[in-house]
Structure formats: structure tokens, C-alpha cells
Design a protein around this motif. Structure first.
Motif, short mmCIF file in Angstrom:
data_model
loop_
_atom_site.label_atom_id
_atom_site.label_comp_id
_atom_site.label_asym_id
_atom_site.label_seq_id
_atom_site.Cartn_x
_atom_site.Cartn_y
_atom_site.Cartn_z
N ALA A 225 0.85 -1.20 0.00
CA ALA A 225 0.00 0.00 0.00
C ALA A 225 0.88 1.25 0.00
CB ALA A 225 -0.91 0.00 1.22
N PHE A 226 0.64 2.15 -0.95
CA PHE A 226 1.42 3.37 -1.07
C PHE A 226 0.55 4.59 -0.77
CE2 PHE A 226 3.80 0.39 -3.65
CZ PHE A 226 5.12 0.71 -3.35
N HIS A 227 1.22 5.66 -0.32
CA HIS A 227 0.54 6.94 -0.25
C HIS A 227 0.32 7.45 -1.67
CE1 HIS A 227 0.94 7.52 4.11
NE2 HIS A 227 2.13 6.98 3.99
N GLU A 228 -0.50 8.47 -1.82
CA GLU A 228 -0.73 9.04 -3.14
C GLU A 228 0.57 9.70 -3.62
OE1 GLU A 228 -3.66 12.25 -5.41
OE2 GLU A 228 -4.02 11.68 -3.31
N LEU A 229 1.05 9.28 -4.78
CA LEU A 229 2.33 9.75 -5.30
C LEU A 229 2.12 10.50 -6.62
CD1 LEU A 229 4.53 6.57 -4.71
CD2 LEU A 229 4.29 8.56 -3.20
N SER A 230 3.00 11.44 -6.89
CA SER A 230 2.99 12.16 -8.16
C SER A 230 4.20 11.72 -8.98
CB SER A 230 3.04 13.67 -7.93
OG SER A 230 4.24 14.05 -7.26
N PHE A 231 4.03 11.67 -10.30
CA PHE A 231 5.11 11.27 -11.22
C PHE A 231 5.25 12.38 -12.26
CE2 PHE A 231 3.60 7.41 -9.33
CZ PHE A 231 4.70 6.56 -9.24
N VAL A 232 6.40 13.09 -12.23
CA VAL A 232 6.63 14.19 -13.17
C VAL A 232 7.89 13.89 -13.98
CG1 VAL A 232 7.03 16.66 -13.44
CG2 VAL A 232 5.57 15.83 -11.58
N PRO A 233 7.77 13.61 -15.29
CA PRO A 233 8.96 13.34 -16.12
C PRO A 233 9.86 14.57 -16.19
CG PRO A 233 6.93 12.64 -17.22
CD PRO A 233 6.51 13.47 -16.04
N GLU A 234 11.15 14.35 -16.07
CA GLU A 234 12.16 15.41 -16.19
C GLU A 234 13.29 14.87 -17.07
OE1 GLU A 234 12.06 18.40 -15.17
OE2 GLU A 234 10.58 18.52 -13.56
N GLY A 235 13.10 14.93 -18.38
CA GLY A 235 14.11 14.38 -19.28
C GLY A 235 14.14 12.87 -19.18
N ASP A 236 15.33 12.32 -18.89
CA ASP A 236 15.49 10.88 -18.76
C ASP A 236 15.13 10.38 -17.36
OD1 ASP A 236 16.38 10.78 -21.37
OD2 ASP A 236 18.49 11.02 -20.79
N GLU A 237 14.73 11.28 -16.48
CA GLU A 237 14.41 10.92 -15.11
C GLU A 237 12.98 11.29 -14.78
OE1 GLU A 237 17.45 13.31 -13.34
OE2 GLU A 237 18.85 11.63 -13.14
N VAL A 238 12.53 10.83 -13.64
CA VAL A 238 11.17 11.12 -13.18
C VAL A 238 11.23 11.56 -11.72
CG1 VAL A 238 8.84 10.21 -12.80
CG2 VAL A 238 10.19 9.42 -14.76
N VAL A 239 10.61 12.69 -11.41
CA VAL A 239 10.53 13.16 -10.03
C VAL A 239 9.27 12.54 -9.42
CG1 VAL A 239 10.32 15.14 -8.48
CG2 VAL A 239 11.70 15.32 -10.56
N VAL A 240 9.48 11.67 -8.47
CA VAL A 240 8.36 11.01 -7.78
C VAL A 240 8.24 11.62 -6.40
CG1 VAL A 240 7.43 8.82 -7.00
CG2 VAL A 240 8.86 8.89 -9.04
N GLY A 241 7.03 11.96 -6.02
CA GLY A 241 6.88 12.64 -4.73
C GLY A 241 5.60 12.31 -4.01
N ARG A 242 5.69 12.44 -2.72
CA ARG A 242 4.52 12.34 -1.86
C ARG A 242 4.20 13.76 -1.42
NH1 ARG A 242 4.35 9.57 4.16
NH2 ARG A 242 2.36 10.53 4.79
N VAL A 243 3.20 14.36 -2.02
CA VAL A 243 2.93 15.78 -1.86
C VAL A 243 2.57 16.13 -0.42
CG1 VAL A 243 1.48 17.68 -2.62
CG2 VAL A 243 2.18 15.93 -4.25
N ASP A 244 1.78 15.29 0.26
CA ASP A 244 1.33 15.64 1.61
C ASP A 244 2.48 15.70 2.60
OD1 ASP A 244 1.65 12.86 1.33
OD2 ASP A 244 0.42 12.48 3.10
N ALA A 245 3.57 14.96 2.32
CA ALA A 245 4.74 14.98 3.21
C ALA A 245 5.89 15.78 2.62
CB ALA A 245 5.21 13.55 3.49
N ASP A 246 5.72 16.32 1.40
CA ASP A 246 6.75 17.08 0.70
C ASP A 246 8.05 16.28 0.60
OD1 ASP A 246 6.99 19.43 -0.74
OD2 ASP A 246 8.14 20.43 0.84
N SER A 247 7.91 15.00 0.28
CA SER A 247 9.05 14.10 0.13
C SER A 247 9.16 13.69 -1.33
CB SER A 247 8.89 12.87 1.02
OG SER A 247 9.94 11.94 0.81
N TYR A 248 10.36 13.90 -1.92
CA TYR A 248 10.53 13.64 -3.35
C TYR A 248 11.82 12.86 -3.60
CZ TYR A 248 6.93 17.19 -3.78
OH TYR A 248 5.77 17.90 -3.65
#
Length: 397
Positions: free
Chosen positions: A7-30
């Protein structure tokens, strides 16, 4: 338990070139993950058990993955839910989002541009409106000048940070404006929680919103000074106060160009270069370069803690740190030193009048406030640096 979904928290996936910034917005952890790592995480967030996800990864990318180590990293980042309680979706209405949209609407930008254009025409028509260090002294009393500038700037600084906050709320982010202090000074701080969860192109406005506000505030102050002139053309008291605050706005705006500090423009620069920790990476690389030249290799820090892209950009960005110090000195010499010189001269002139003259005490109190403003923060900073050492000594003993 490899065949049980995680079970995961709600995560965001934002492509940045060859990488992806994955984050948990509610905890501001990326975290910055390679594209294949982000794809593996996506599979597990869809309910695929770790062992099945690992097999999918090997079939897709042709190489095995240490799924246990990967899961351990996700736990450290706080991405994995440790409670079975259902998460709150947080779909409630976000306060001030409508105001943020209005403040940065096309109609608002047209209004801002019109106000700035009128201010430019006014300054071109009368160079006396152009920012000048002498505008700080809107009255003969140094005490009134010092207190007026110190406390009068607070609403303008608040407005600067409020624009950052509203730009974030406009994007649906839970950006917050807080009040804090640095030693004796009141400061306003904007926290852009969740900004890394939106595409890079949408991050520029939240970073630049404060400077846009400064431009508009400067223009309004210039127009107020021009509109409140006395019949003989001289500036009224209201006009002189407006010009004094306009000068402080210009100084804060110029301060943003010191890219070696974490100013608003620094974040714009780092975002455009697709760097995640450019300041720390470039500073560390510059220090390592200096320590190597001095032969003090024991002081070197591990450069692998930053991404390869940050290190690559940081190698040529490092000299900007040195250049930034030069810019700071130029701002001080051209903007601050003339104010200090005139301040001291005015105080000295008043003190020569003798203790029976009001100007004497105005000069004494004015210089005392300046001394407190410079000396006390330095003393507090020195005390703060000493405090951890004393605590450590007591714990060891």
C-alpha cells in the motif's frame, strides 16, 4: 510477503528528461528516479505485488532488480503506507485558489503592464522620480526615517510573499505563508509544498510571482509620488515616503540577482537547467576543487550524493558563486554605502548642535539604532555558533 501488494501513499510522477521526479505531496518528500525505476514503482502503486513487479521489470528491461532494496528505499522516503487506515483524499475546496487565479489572470496582467508603463513614462518625464539613495531620507529626523523604513517595509514584504503563495494556490498546491523571525527581524516565509509535483513549465510563475509583485508595487509608489506633488512641483510628504519605499523595493529586486544565494531567480535558473540541488552541488564541487588545490584531501565531501546532471552543471556553475559575491559588493557600494554615508553625516551634523538641540538626540538615537541593527545580530550569530559546541562538550563529559 512478496506476493502481497504494497500500500502506497498518493504519489505524483513528473517526467524530467530521462528521469522522473516522484513525490509524496502531503509529506513534501521527493526522489529523482530513472525512468525504469519510476515505471517499476508505478506497477506496484497499481497493486502489483513486488515479486510480480520484479519479474515484469526483468521481462521489460532485460535485467534483474533487487526488489527488497528498492522497497527499503521507498520505506525510507515515506512512500509506503504503514497504517491500514484509509487515506483522506483531500478533495475539499482549496482556500484562496480563486483569488490566485484572479491575481494572475490575463486581465490582471494587462492591468499590471499598464501601471508599469505609466510609471516608466512618469520617470522618463521627470528624472527626479528615478530611484536614488537620497530618497530614503523622506524627513529630517533620522529616528523617524529608521523606524519608518524598518516597519513600513513589512506590508510590502508580506505582499511579495503573498504573491508566491497565491501563485501556488492557483495551481492547486497547499502553499503556505508564515511569519517567523531571524534574530530581531520579522520575516515572512512561503512554503511551496508540492511544487515538484507539477510540470516544470508551471513552476516558473510561483518562483517569479514575488518579483512581479515588486515591479507593480514600485510602479504604484512612483505614480503616487508623482500624483501627490505640491503646487510648486515639489514632492509632498506622502510622495517622499512613497519614493523612499520605492527605493527599498528596487534594492530587494536587485538582491534577487545574486544567484549564488537561494533567491527567487536562483530557483528559476535551477529549474530551467533541470537541477534538483544545484546550490549544494555547485558549492560542494567548488570547495572540493579548492581543497584539492591546497592539498587538503581530508576535507573533500562525497560528490556522489548528488545526481550526475547536478554535478555536471555544478562544475561550470561554481564560478557564479564567486561572481555573486562581486554582485553583492556592487549592490552594497552603489545602493547601501551612499545611504550609510548620508545617514552618518546627518547624524554628525545634528550632534554638533549640542545636547540642548533636538537634532542632537535624534542623531544619537539614530546611530544607536543602526549600531543595534548591526552589532546585535552579529553577537547572536556568534552565540548560536558556539552553543552546539558547548552542548556537545557537556554530553561527552
Amino acid at each position: 510477503m512478496g506476493d502481497v501488494a504494497v500500500a502506497f501513499h498518493e504519489l505524483s510522477f513528473v517526467p524530467e528528461g530521462d528521469e522522473v521526479v516522484v513525490g509524496r505531496v502531503d509529506a513534501d518528500s521527493y526522489a529523482v528516479l530513472p525512468a525504469d525505476g519510476a515505471a517499476l514503482l508505478r506497477e506496484m502503486t497499481r497493486g502489483v505485488p513486488p515479486e510480480r513487479a520484479a519479474r515484469w521489470y526483468e521481462d521489460t528491461y532485460g535485467e534483474p532488480v533487487d526488489i527488497e532494496e528498492f522497497l527499503e528505499t521507498l520505506h525510507e522516503l515515506g512512500f509506503v503506507r504503514t497504517s491500514v487506515a484509509p487515506e483522506q483524499a483531500g478533495t475539499g475546496r482549496l482556500p484562496l485558489r480563486g483569488l490566485g487565479r484572479a491575481v494572475f489572470s490575463p486581465l490582471a496582467w494587462i492591468g499590471y503592464a499598464a501601471v508599469f508603463a505609466l510609471a516608466v513614462l512618469a520617470v522618463v518625464g521627470d528624472p527626479a522620480l528615478a530611484p536614488s539613495p537620497g530618497h530614503i531620507f523622506f524627513t529630517d529626523s533620522l529616528l523617524v526615517v529608521q523606524l519608518g523604513i524598518t516597519f513600513g517595509q513589512l506590508p510590502l514584504i508580506f505582499l511579495h510573499e503573498a504573491f508566491h503563495t497565491l501563485a501556488g494556490r492557483r495551481l492547486g498546491l497547499h502553499s503556505r505563508l508564515g511569519v517567523s523571525n531571524r534574530y530581531l527581524y520579522i520575516v515572512f516565509e512561503t512554503r511551496m509544498n508540492g511544487l515538484l509535483s507539477v510540470p516544470r513549465a508551471k513552476r516558473y510563475l510561483p518562483f517569479l510571482a514575488g518579483m512581479a509583485c515588486d515591479v507593480v508595487v514600485f510602479a504604484i509608489l512612483e505614480l503616487v509620488a508623482d500624483a501627490t506633488r505640491q503646487p510648486d512641483g515639489d514632492f509632498s510628504l506622502i510622495g517622499r515616503i512613497a519614493l523612499a519605499f520605492a527605493y527599498t523595493v528596487v534594492m530587494r529586486f536587485a538582491w534577487q540577482f545574486q544567484l549564488y544565494m537561494r533567491t527567487d531567480l536562483y530557483y528559476v535558473f535551477a529549474t530551467a537547467l533541470n537541477c534538483h540541488d544545484l546550490h549544494e552541488a555547485s558549492t560542494a564541487l567548488l570547495r572540493n576543487r579548492i581543497w584539492r588545490l591546497l592539498g587538503r584531501t581530508r576535507r573533500l565531501v562525497d560528490e556522489q550524493q548528488w545526481t550526475e546532471h547536478d554535478r555536471r552543471v555544478g562544475r561550470w556553475y561554481g564560478p557564479f558563486i564567486v561572481l555573486g559575491v562581486t554582485v553583492m559588493l556592487l549592490i552594497a557600494v552603489l545602493g547601501s554605502v551612499p545611504v550609510v554615508v548620508q545617514y552618518v553625516q546627518t547624524a554628525a551634523h545634528g550632534m554638533r548642535q549640542g545636547p540642548l538641540h533636538p537634532a542632537f538626540w535624534d542623531g544619537v538615537l539614530g546611530l544607536a539604532l543602526v549600531a543595534i541593527a548591526f552589532v546585535l545580530p552579529a553577537c547572536l550569530a556568534r552565540r548560536k555558533r558556539r552553543r552546539p559546541a558547548s552542548v556537545t562538550t557537556e554530553e561527552v563529559s
